[in-house]
Design a protein around this motif. Sequence first.
Motif, short mmCIF file in Angstrom:
data_model
loop_
_atom_site.label_atom_id
_atom_site.label_comp_id
_atom_site.label_asym_id
_atom_site.label_seq_id
_atom_site.Cartn_x
_atom_site.Cartn_y
_atom_site.Cartn_z
N GLN A 25 -6.60 5.79 -3.33
CA GLN A 25 -5.25 5.78 -2.78
C GLN A 25 -5.28 5.65 -1.25
O GLN A 25 -4.51 4.88 -0.66
CB GLN A 25 -4.49 7.05 -3.19
N LYS A 67 4.07 12.65 -4.06
CA LYS A 67 4.12 11.80 -5.25
C LYS A 67 2.73 11.24 -5.56
O LYS A 67 2.33 11.14 -6.73
CB LYS A 67 5.11 10.66 -5.02
N GLY A 70 0.50 13.88 -7.07
CA GLY A 70 0.85 14.21 -8.46
C GLY A 70 0.49 13.12 -9.43
O GLY A 70 0.32 13.38 -10.64
N ASP A 71 0.34 11.89 -8.97
CA ASP A 71 0.02 10.76 -9.84
C ASP A 71 -1.09 9.95 -9.19
O ASP A 71 -0.90 9.30 -8.16
CB ASP A 71 1.26 9.89 -10.06
N ASN A 73 -2.42 7.28 -10.02
CA ASN A 73 -2.21 5.83 -10.08
C ASN A 73 -1.09 5.35 -9.14
O ASN A 73 -0.82 4.15 -9.06
CB ASN A 73 -1.87 5.41 -11.52
N HIS A 74 -0.45 6.29 -8.47
CA HIS A 74 0.65 5.91 -7.56
C HIS A 74 0.08 5.27 -6.29
O HIS A 74 -0.86 5.78 -5.68
CB HIS A 74 1.49 7.14 -7.20
#
Length: 233
Positions: A25, A67, A70-71, A73-74
């Motif tokens: 990320q 966000k 928490g994810d 893949n975000h």
Amino acid sequence: MANTLLMPKATAVWLVDNTALSFDQIAQFCSLHPLEVKAIADGESAQGIKGMDPVMTGQLTRAEIAKGEGDINHRLKLSDPKVRVPETKRKGPRYTPLSKRQDRPNAIYWLVKNHPELKDAQISRLVGTTKATIEQIRERKHWNIAQLTPMDPVALGLCSQIDLDIEVQRASRGREAPAPVGDTLLPAALTERLTPAAMAPKDEDQELDANAVFAKLSALKSKEPEDEDEDKF
């Protein structure tokens, strides 16, 4: 204007130290390779770089970071930054106004005459002309060569003095410097090798010894009475 992340490596350092985002990320958001982000986390890269908070610069929000945490893949989205980086304009051929295009042959003639070291491509960049026109003026085969007058392109407004100086410096690289004309000082490298005896003044340049001069005058005066006595006899 381009929406570009400022100081991506410093931003990556801050995200590694202050968030739970994955290496992928952070790498995606900062346009880095995941292995480079891992090296930052391991202390093998970006040593000495101070982390920059993207929230403070307005390029990322706390909600977006939460966000992403928490994810896995975000993909983080870049916010509208407070500072916008202008896009670099693509360099193209120099545009010459119609009112000045008739002066280009005179400018080319001046460049060819005063700076023969310039290449055709350099002259073309300076005044925005074609290589064919430059070759014709170099070889004096231009259709209007008899009427051409050498004119400085800077004075004509076809290029700036800075651009001209840069091109001349580029063309002069690797060329031998012209031999000095007339009397010049010896190079420092040569004078350093000279011995004190070699640099001492010659005999004729040395100042006269005052004591020696007075001694000679005294000797001459002492001889004068003897010469007078000899004349009496």
